[in-house]
Design a protein around this motif. Structure first.
Motif, short mmCIF file in Angstrom:
data_model
loop_
_atom_site.label_atom_id
_atom_site.label_comp_id
_atom_site.label_asym_id
_atom_site.label_seq_id
_atom_site.Cartn_x
_atom_site.Cartn_y
_atom_site.Cartn_z
N GLU A 44 0.82 -10.96 0.54
CA GLU A 44 -0.14 -10.90 -0.35
C GLU A 44 -1.34 -10.02 -0.09
O GLU A 44 -1.47 -9.26 0.83
CB GLU A 44 -0.89 -12.28 -0.27
CG GLU A 44 0.05 -13.51 -0.92
CD GLU A 44 -0.53 -14.89 -1.02
OE1 GLU A 44 0.02 -15.42 -1.97
OE2 GLU A 44 -1.69 -14.79 -0.58
N GLY A 45 -1.94 -9.67 -0.98
CA GLY A 45 -3.02 -8.60 -0.90
C GLY A 45 -4.26 -8.67 -1.95
O GLY A 45 -4.22 -9.67 -2.57
N ARG B 103 1.36 1.02 8.68
CA ARG B 103 0.76 1.02 7.40
C ARG B 103 1.49 1.73 6.37
O ARG B 103 1.68 2.96 6.35
CB ARG B 103 -0.85 1.45 7.75
CG ARG B 103 -1.48 1.67 6.11
CD ARG B 103 -1.94 0.07 5.75
NE ARG B 103 -2.95 -0.05 4.62
CZ ARG B 103 -2.74 -0.11 3.51
NH1 ARG B 103 -1.78 -0.20 3.05
NH2 ARG B 103 -3.67 -0.01 2.49
N ASN C 237 0.85 -4.62 -0.09
CA ASN C 237 1.43 -6.06 -0.06
C ASN C 237 2.71 -6.06 0.96
O ASN C 237 3.56 -6.92 0.62
CB ASN C 237 1.81 -6.60 -1.57
CG ASN C 237 0.60 -6.72 -2.49
OD1 ASN C 237 0.35 -5.63 -2.98
ND2 ASN C 237 0.27 -7.98 -2.39
N GLN D 3 2.35 -9.23 -5.30
CA GLN D 3 2.24 -8.07 -6.40
C GLN D 3 2.31 -8.72 -7.71
O GLN D 3 3.33 -9.47 -7.82
CB GLN D 3 3.27 -7.09 -5.96
CG GLN D 3 3.25 -5.76 -6.88
CD GLN D 3 4.12 -5.01 -6.43
OE1 GLN D 3 4.81 -5.04 -5.45
NE2 GLN D 3 4.28 -3.96 -7.06
N THR E 243 -6.04 -11.45 -6.35
CA THR E 243 -5.53 -11.75 -4.91
C THR E 243 -4.10 -12.39 -5.03
O THR E 243 -3.88 -12.88 -5.99
CB THR E 243 -6.43 -12.53 -4.16
OG1 THR E 243 -6.50 -13.89 -4.81
CG2 THR E 243 -7.64 -12.25 -4.03
N ASN F 165 -5.18 -0.93 -4.53
CA ASN F 165 -4.63 -1.94 -3.73
C ASN F 165 -5.39 -2.03 -2.35
O ASN F 165 -4.94 -1.02 -1.71
CB ASN F 165 -3.12 -2.00 -3.70
CG ASN F 165 -2.72 -3.43 -3.12
OD1 ASN F 165 -3.22 -3.91 -2.27
ND2 ASN F 165 -1.32 -3.56 -3.68
N TRP G 32 2.52 -6.50 4.04
CA TRP G 32 2.26 -7.14 5.45
C TRP G 32 2.92 -8.27 5.63
O TRP G 32 3.13 -9.29 4.94
CB TRP G 32 0.77 -7.42 5.93
CG TRP G 32 -0.11 -6.01 5.76
CD1 TRP G 32 -0.90 -5.83 4.64
CD2 TRP G 32 -0.38 -5.36 6.83
NE1 TRP G 32 -1.52 -4.58 5.03
CE2 TRP G 32 -1.23 -4.17 6.48
CE3 TRP G 32 0.24 -5.25 8.16
CZ2 TRP G 32 -1.59 -2.96 7.28
CZ3 TRP G 32 -0.11 -4.12 9.07
CH2 TRP G 32 -1.09 -3.10 8.34
N THR H 295 -6.42 -6.78 -4.56
CA THR H 295 -6.54 -5.36 -5.32
C THR H 295 -7.65 -5.57 -6.17
O THR H 295 -8.22 -6.59 -6.77
CB THR H 295 -5.24 -5.47 -6.48
OG1 THR H 295 -4.06 -5.36 -5.53
CG2 THR H 295 -5.19 -4.30 -7.27
N THR I 197 -5.37 -3.79 0.47
CA THR I 197 -4.71 -4.15 1.66
C THR I 197 -3.21 -3.77 1.62
O THR I 197 -2.47 -3.40 2.75
CB THR I 197 -4.57 -5.63 2.13
OG1 THR I 197 -4.19 -6.28 0.83
CG2 THR I 197 -6.00 -6.08 2.04
#
Length: 215
Positions: free
Chosen positions: A207-208, A63, A148, A179, A176, A144, A150, A210, A146
């Motif tokens: 993707e994540g 992570r 970005n 970034q 979503t 944020n 992954w 925020t 998750t």
């Protein structure tokens, strides 16, 4: 003989149809629980459920957490990042914290141990500060959830933010996608002292989720 042959072929077809498709490594659920202390320190518990197949997830996961950013005034800010606990499937898991270009990486797992294929749940608890923006009429958390970084699809992500005593939500928003994107594939629910954000569609690799909140 012909009747027997047909029966065998039919049975073989049924067996083939019953075989599961090759399971793809992915994040099944990314759940973040964020408690804001009166002094602005965040205590974050991330519960990350994954489908491992021995491809990228062999010994564990990592992570990444940015610890340096530029604020609205152009100042370079360095934040605290202290890991409190790491677990896999409810048991303590070995980990190391490494320095990367813009922050820290929590590398989880034992180099001598392979993670068995299947579903596993990782829990990471950490504390960080200097994440709250203080303004004349409100305070803001821009977070944020998750990250970005992954390489996996995230099927579902959610975050619960616990406000400090006396704080109320003045305004919130969420984004979503990759970034800088401003996608809206999520929903938000506001309770008395909590705010819940949850995605309504899966997130592709890089993707994540925020979220921004004023209180």
């Amino acid at each position: 003989m012909i009747g027997t042959l047909r029966a065998l072929l039919a049975a073989a077809a049924l067996i083939l149809l019953a075989l599961p498709a090759h399971a793809q490594e992915r994040i099944l659920d990314f759940n973040s629980d964020i408690a804001i202390a009166p002094n602005g320190v965040l205590t974050v518990r991330e519960t990350i459920s994954v489908q491992a197949q021995g491809e990228r997830i062999q010994h564990g996961i990592f992570r990444d957490f940015p610890t340096t950013y530029i604020d609205r005034l152009g100042n370079r800010v360095r934040v605290r990042f202290d890991v409190q606990e790491v677990m896999r499937d409810g048991r303590p898991e070995p980990y190391v914290v490494e320095t990367i270009d813009n922050g820290r990486r929590v590398r989880i797992g034992d180099a001598d141990t392979f993670v068995e294929p299947g579903e596993h749940t990782y829990t990471i608890v950490y504390r960080t500060d200097r994440q709250i923006g203080f303004f004349a009429d409100y305070d803001e958390l821009y977070w944020n959830v998750t990250g970005n970084g992954w390489d996996f699809t995230i099927e579902h992500a959610a975050a619960t933010i616990h406000l400090p005593p006396g704080a109320t939500v003045k305004q919130y928003d969420f984004y979503t996608g990759p970034q800088g994107a401003q996608g809206k594939a999520a929903v938000a629910t506001v309770a008395a002292d909590d705010v819940l954000f949850a995605t309504t569609a899966s997130l592709d690799p890089r993707e994540g989720l925020t979220r921004s909140e004023e209180h």
